[in-house]
Design a protein around this motif. Structure first.
Motif, PDB file in Angstrom:
ATOM      1  N   LEU A   1       0.827  -1.203   0.000  1.00 26.56           N
ATOM      2  CA  LEU A   1       0.000   0.000   0.000  1.00 26.56           C
ATOM      3  C   LEU A   1       0.868   1.262   0.000  1.00 26.56           C
ATOM      4  O   LEU A   1       0.625   2.214  -0.738  1.00 26.56           O
ATOM      5  N   LYS A   2       1.905   1.232   0.822  1.00 31.90           N
ATOM      6  CA  LYS A   2       2.738   2.418   0.977  1.00 31.90           C
ATOM      7  C   LYS A   2       3.527   2.743  -0.293  1.00 31.90           C
ATOM      8  O   LYS A   2       3.689   3.889  -0.651  1.00 31.90           O
ATOM      9  N   TYR A   3       4.026   1.686  -0.942  1.00 31.00           N
ATOM     10  CA  TYR A   3       4.890   1.929  -2.104  1.00 31.00           C
ATOM     11  C   TYR A   3       4.217   1.607  -3.431  1.00 31.00           C
ATOM     12  O   TYR A   3       4.866   1.624  -4.480  1.00 31.00           O
ATOM     13  N   GLY A   4       2.933   1.236  -3.392  1.00 32.97           N
ATOM     14  CA  GLY A   4       2.225   0.943  -4.639  1.00 32.97           C
ATOM     15  C   GLY A   4       2.764  -0.301  -5.349  1.00 32.97           C
ATOM     16  O   GLY A   4       2.880  -0.326  -6.571  1.00 32.97           O
ATOM     17  N   ILE A   5       3.121  -1.343  -4.570  1.00 36.60           N
ATOM     18  CA  ILE A   5       3.610  -2.601  -5.170  1.00 36.60           C
ATOM     19  C   ILE A   5       2.380  -3.488  -5.424  1.00 36.60           C
ATOM     20  O   ILE A   5       1.555  -3.666  -4.527  1.00 36.60           O
ATOM     21  N   SER A   6       2.259  -4.013  -6.640  1.00 32.10           N
ATOM     22  CA  SER A   6       1.011  -4.720  -6.946  1.00 32.10           C
ATOM     23  C   SER A   6       1.142  -6.246  -6.849  1.00 32.10           C
ATOM     24  O   SER A   6       0.140  -6.942  -6.877  1.00 32.10           O
ATOM     25  N   ASP A   7       2.367  -6.757  -6.736  1.00 30.82           N
ATOM     26  CA  ASP A   7       2.533  -8.210  -6.735  1.00 30.82           C
ATOM     27  C   ASP A   7       3.376  -8.634  -5.526  1.00 30.82           C
ATOM     28  O   ASP A   7       4.557  -8.277  -5.416  1.00 30.82           O
ATOM     29  N   ILE A   8       2.766  -9.419  -4.658  1.00 30.26           N
ATOM     30  CA  ILE A   8       3.452  -9.826  -3.405  1.00 30.26           C
ATOM     31  C   ILE A   8       4.705 -10.656  -3.695  1.00 30.26           C
ATOM     32  O   ILE A   8       5.658 -10.675  -2.913  1.00 30.26           O
ATOM     33  N   ARG A   9       4.711 -11.321  -4.875  1.00 30.38           N
ATOM     34  CA  ARG A   9       5.870 -12.178  -5.203  1.00 30.38           C
ATOM     35  C   ARG A   9       7.146 -11.364  -5.386  1.00 30.38           C
ATOM     36  O   ARG A   9       8.237 -11.888  -5.270  1.00 30.38           O
ATOM     37  N   ALA A  10       6.977 -10.060  -5.653  1.00 36.22           N
ATOM     38  CA  ALA A  10       8.163  -9.205  -5.853  1.00 36.22           C
ATOM     39  C   ALA A  10       9.074  -9.219  -4.623  1.00 36.22           C
ATOM     40  O   ALA A  10      10.291  -9.072  -4.741  1.00 36.22           O
ATOM     41  N   PHE A  11       8.499  -9.457  -3.441  1.00 38.64           N
ATOM     42  CA  PHE A  11       9.319  -9.460  -2.220  1.00 38.64           C
ATOM     43  C   PHE A  11      10.233 -10.681  -2.145  1.00 38.64           C
ATOM     44  O   PHE A  11      11.201 -10.693  -1.401  1.00 38.64           O
ATOM     45  N   TYR A  12       9.877 -11.727  -2.888  1.00 39.40           N
ATOM     46  CA  TYR A  12      10.585 -12.997  -2.707  1.00 39.40           C
ATOM     47  C   TYR A  12      11.346 -13.488  -3.936  1.00 39.40           C
ATOM     48  O   TYR A  12      11.998 -14.516  -3.872  1.00 39.40           O
ATOM     49  N   THR A  13      11.232 -12.765  -5.057  1.00 42.48           N
ATOM     50  CA  THR A  13      11.857 -13.291  -6.266  1.00 42.48           C
ATOM     51  C   THR A  13      13.241 -12.698  -6.515  1.00 42.48           C
ATOM     52  O   THR A  13      13.890 -13.021  -7.504  1.00 42.48           O
ATOM     53  N   ASN A  14      13.688 -11.817  -5.609  1.00 37.36           N
ATOM     54  CA  ASN A  14      15.069 -11.312  -5.658  1.00 37.36           C
ATOM     55  C   ASN A  14      15.447 -10.645  -6.976  1.00 37.36           C
ATOM     56  O   ASN A  14      16.586 -10.789  -7.432  1.00 37.36           O
ATOM     57  N   ASP A  15      14.517  -9.957  -7.591  1.00 42.10           N
ATOM     58  CA  ASP A  15      14.854  -9.204  -8.798  1.00 42.10           C
ATOM     59  C   ASP A  15      15.571  -7.921  -8.345  1.00 42.10           C
ATOM     60  O   ASP A  15      14.999  -7.093  -7.637  1.00 42.10           O
ATOM     61  N   LYS A  16      16.834  -7.813  -8.780  1.00 42.85           N
ATOM     62  CA  LYS A  16      17.648  -6.685  -8.303  1.00 42.85           C
ATOM     63  C   LYS A  16      17.054  -5.322  -8.667  1.00 42.85           C
ATOM     64  O   LYS A  16      17.194  -4.362  -7.929  1.00 42.85           O
ATOM     65  N   ARG A  17      16.379  -5.271  -9.824  1.00 48.66           N
ATOM     66  CA  ARG A  17      15.810  -3.971 -10.236  1.00 48.66           C
ATOM     67  C   ARG A  17      14.757  -3.508  -9.234  1.00 48.66           C
ATOM     68  O   ARG A  17      14.677  -2.336  -8.896  1.00 48.66           O
ATOM     69  N   PHE A  18      13.966  -4.482  -8.738  1.00 51.55           N
ATOM     70  CA  PHE A  18      12.954  -4.146  -7.735  1.00 51.55           C
ATOM     71  C   PHE A  18      13.638  -3.709  -6.433  1.00 51.55           C
ATOM     72  O   PHE A  18      13.317  -2.673  -5.854  1.00 51.55           O
ATOM     73  N   LEU A  19      14.624  -4.507  -6.006  1.00 52.06           N
ATOM     74  CA  LEU A  19      15.275  -4.229  -4.728  1.00 52.06           C
ATOM     75  C   LEU A  19      16.000  -2.888  -4.747  1.00 52.06           C
ATOM     76  O   LEU A  19      16.009  -2.155  -3.764  1.00 52.06           O
ATOM     77  N   GLU A  20      16.592  -2.550  -5.923  1.00 54.95           N
ATOM     78  CA  GLU A  20      17.349  -1.302  -6.008  1.00 54.95           C
ATOM     79  C   GLU A  20      16.466  -0.064  -5.847  1.00 54.95           C
ATOM     80  O   GLU A  20      16.932   0.985  -5.421  1.00 54.95           O
ATOM     81  N   ASP A  21      15.189  -0.207  -6.175  1.00 60.71           N
ATOM     82  CA  ASP A  21      14.280   0.931  -5.978  1.00 60.71           C
ATOM     83  C   ASP A  21      14.169   1.312  -4.509  1.00 60.71           C
ATOM     84  O   ASP A  21      13.738   2.406  -4.164  1.00 60.71           O
ATOM     85  N   PHE A  22      14.540   0.350  -3.652  1.00 57.98           N
ATOM     86  CA  PHE A  22      14.394   0.611  -2.217  1.00 57.98           C
ATOM     87  C   PHE A  22      15.746   0.791  -1.541  1.00 57.98           C
ATOM     88  O   PHE A  22      15.866   0.677  -0.333  1.00 57.98           O
ATOM     89  N   ASN A  23      16.752   1.071  -2.356  1.00 54.79           N
ATOM     90  CA  ASN A  23      18.097   1.241  -1.822  1.00 54.79           C
ATOM     91  C   ASN A  23      18.212   2.610  -1.162  1.00 54.79           C
ATOM     92  O   ASN A  23      18.241   3.629  -1.825  1.00 54.79           O
ATOM     93  N   ARG A  24      18.267   2.595   0.164  1.00 54.16           N
ATOM     94  CA  ARG A  24      18.312   3.867   0.879  1.00 54.16           C
ATOM     95  C   ARG A  24      19.592   4.640   0.582  1.00 54.16           C
ATOM     96  O   ARG A  24      19.590   5.856   0.515  1.00 54.16           O
ATOM     97  N   VAL A  25      20.707   3.908   0.373  1.00 55.77           N
ATOM     98  CA  VAL A  25      21.978   4.580   0.087  1.00 55.77           C
ATOM     99  C   VAL A  25      21.849   5.303  -1.243  1.00 55.77           C
ATOM    100  O   VAL A  25      22.130   6.484  -1.372  1.00 55.77           O
ATOM    101  N   LYS A  26      21.355   4.555  -2.252  1.00 49.91           N
ATOM    102  CA  LYS A  26      21.217   5.122  -3.575  1.00 49.91           C
ATOM    103  C   LYS A  26      20.192   6.273  -3.545  1.00 49.91           C
ATOM    104  O   LYS A  26      20.423   7.346  -4.069  1.00 49.91           O
ATOM    105  N   GLY A  27      19.086   6.005  -2.854  1.00 54.99           N
ATOM    106  CA  GLY A  27      18.018   7.001  -2.765  1.00 54.99           C
ATOM    107  C   GLY A  27      18.522   8.316  -2.189  1.00 54.99           C
ATOM    108  O   GLY A  27      18.171   9.385  -2.670  1.00 54.99           O
ATOM    109  N   SER A  28      19.414   8.216  -1.195  1.00 52.89           N
ATOM    110  CA  SER A  28      19.858   9.455  -0.549  1.00 52.89           C
ATOM    111  C   SER A  28      20.842  10.224  -1.424  1.00 52.89           C
ATOM    112  O   SER A  28      21.088  11.396  -1.210  1.00 52.89           O
ATOM    113  N   GLU A  29      21.434   9.524  -2.409  1.00 50.53           N
ATOM    114  CA  GLU A  29      22.388  10.214  -3.302  1.00 50.53           C
ATOM    115  C   GLU A  29      21.658  11.027  -4.361  1.00 50.53           C
ATOM    116  O   GLU A  29      22.179  11.970  -4.903  1.00 50.53           O
ATOM    117  N   GLU A  30      20.451  10.572  -4.689  1.00 43.75           N
ATOM    118  CA  GLU A  30      19.766  11.192  -5.811  1.00 43.75           C
ATOM    119  C   GLU A  30      19.131  12.526  -5.439  1.00 43.75           C
ATOM    120  O   GLU A  30      18.883  12.822  -4.292  1.00 43.75           O
TER     121      GLU A  30
END
Ligand code: DAH
Length: 349
Positions: A320-349
């Motif tokens: 709900l908070k991040y508008g993720i529509s598929d629960i499987r995204a949490f468990y399939t280890n797709d780096k592109r998905f995980l990188e969207d939540f990279n706090r280090v990267k996020g703080s650089e931008e």
């Protein structure tokens, strides 16, 4: 004699001009400066000269040796320079090429949500406790007012290991464990985050493994108002200060009354949109007042103590908070998905 010396000097000069490797240089050096070399041969001729001639010839010969050494030293420096330049040319680094990139790991979005919720409850005086993922039927069901054969067990299709052991279907057994373990039967204020398992066919909204955060408060005079106030703080911290909550009657065997908690839609603010399906409200968790049977089963006197409990689904919160529509995204280890939540990267931008 002087002619011989001059001739020899020119000869060495000539030889050195053609030298292109250290090996060749060493050969020239060994030949001309060696014991059996031409310079040595000239010095052995000195013995036949007069004292005067010896002095003159000796100093000319010394000069020749110095000059030859100097010439060879110059060639050595030239060869070293050439070698260095060759290596610099060969090993040169093109700093304008694009880099291969440095990949930082990041904190999983679910862990971020769990951390955030833990922090909030710890700030309100709660302890964080854990329980086993391989659980007994006793704690997962029976102590929670779900005796064998209770129809509500069907709602939590389970992975049984033996008749009495299963992968926990909820974090609620940690409530019972915490109450049981508190031998003094004093007040309790805990949250219990962890993984839970249910037999389910995985799809966009179902996963056979997910996480829950259980909350439990036991004390004298705990009322529904305390529950509502606590969950309001939770909803506003996680979904924004303007959120309202709404309690609806529901059923869980371990609470009486049981309540479903809705939060005013974080997308439209309550007006109605596709996220809240036009209702303005979104269901976020289950809760209620701890059932007297549960208190009793865990050694607390329901006449003296009351309490409330709730079960939060971090996946649902994150979706709900991040508008993720598929629960499987949490468990399939797709780096592109995980990188969207990279706090280090996020703080650089
Ligand atoms: N254990 C419930 C489930 O997995 C969630 C829940 C509901 C937990 C109400 C509670 C509660 O503590 O009071 O569906």
């Amino acid at each position: 004699m002087n002619e011989k010396i001059n001739g020899l000097k020119q000869e060495v000069e000539q030889k050195l001009k053609n030298v292109s490797t250290m090996k060749e240089l060493n050969e020239v050096k060994t030949f001309y400066l060696g014991k059996k070399g031409p310079i040595s041969a000239l010095s052995s001729m000195m013995k036949d000269l007069s004292v005067e001639e010896k002095r003159e010839f000796g100093s000319a010969l010394n000069k020749l040796k110095q000059e030859v050494n100097l010439m060879m030293e110059e060639v050595r420096i030239r060869l070293e320079e050439e070698e260095l330049n060759r290596r610099l040319e060969k090993e040169k680094i093109d700093v304008t090429l694009p880099s291969t990139g440095v990949h930082f790991g990041s904190v999983h979005p679910l862990t971020q949500i769990i951390d955030e919720i833990e922090e909030l409850f710890v700030s309100m005086g709660y302890d964080v406790v854990e329980g086993p993922e391989v659980e007994t039927d006793l704690y997962n069901f029976e102590k929670l007012n779900l005796p064998k054969g209770h129809p509500a067990r069907d709602a939590q299709d389970s992975f049984y290991i033996t008749e009495e052991l299963l992968l926990r279907t909820q974090t609620s057994p940690v409530q019972a464990r915490t109450m049981d373990a508190n031998t003094e039967k004093t007040p309790i204020r805990v949250i219990c985050p962890g993984k839970v398992y249910r037999r389910d066919d995985d799809d966009a909204t179902h996963s056979h493994q997910f996480t829950q955060i259980e909350g439990l408060v036991i004390d004298k005079d705990i009322s529904l108002a305390d529950l509502k106030g606590t969950l309001e703080v939770f909803a506003r911290k996680v979904f924004g200060e303007d959120r309202e909550i709404r309690l609806r009657p529901s059923f869980f065997p371990f609470t009486e009354p049981s309540l479903e908690v809705d939060v005013s839609c974080m997308k439209c603010g309550g007006k109605g949109c596709s996220v809240c399906k036009g209702t303005g409200w979104i269901e976020i968790l289950g809760s209620g007042m701890v059932h007297p049977n549960v208190l009793r089963a865990c050694g607390y006197d329901p006449e003296k103590y009351t309490g409330f409990a709730f079960g939060i689904g971090p996946e649902r919160v994150a979706m709900l908070k991040y508008g993720i529509s598929d629960i499987r995204a949490f468990y399939t280890n797709d780096k592109r998905f995980l990188e969207d939540f990279n706090r280090v990267k996020g703080s650089e931008e």
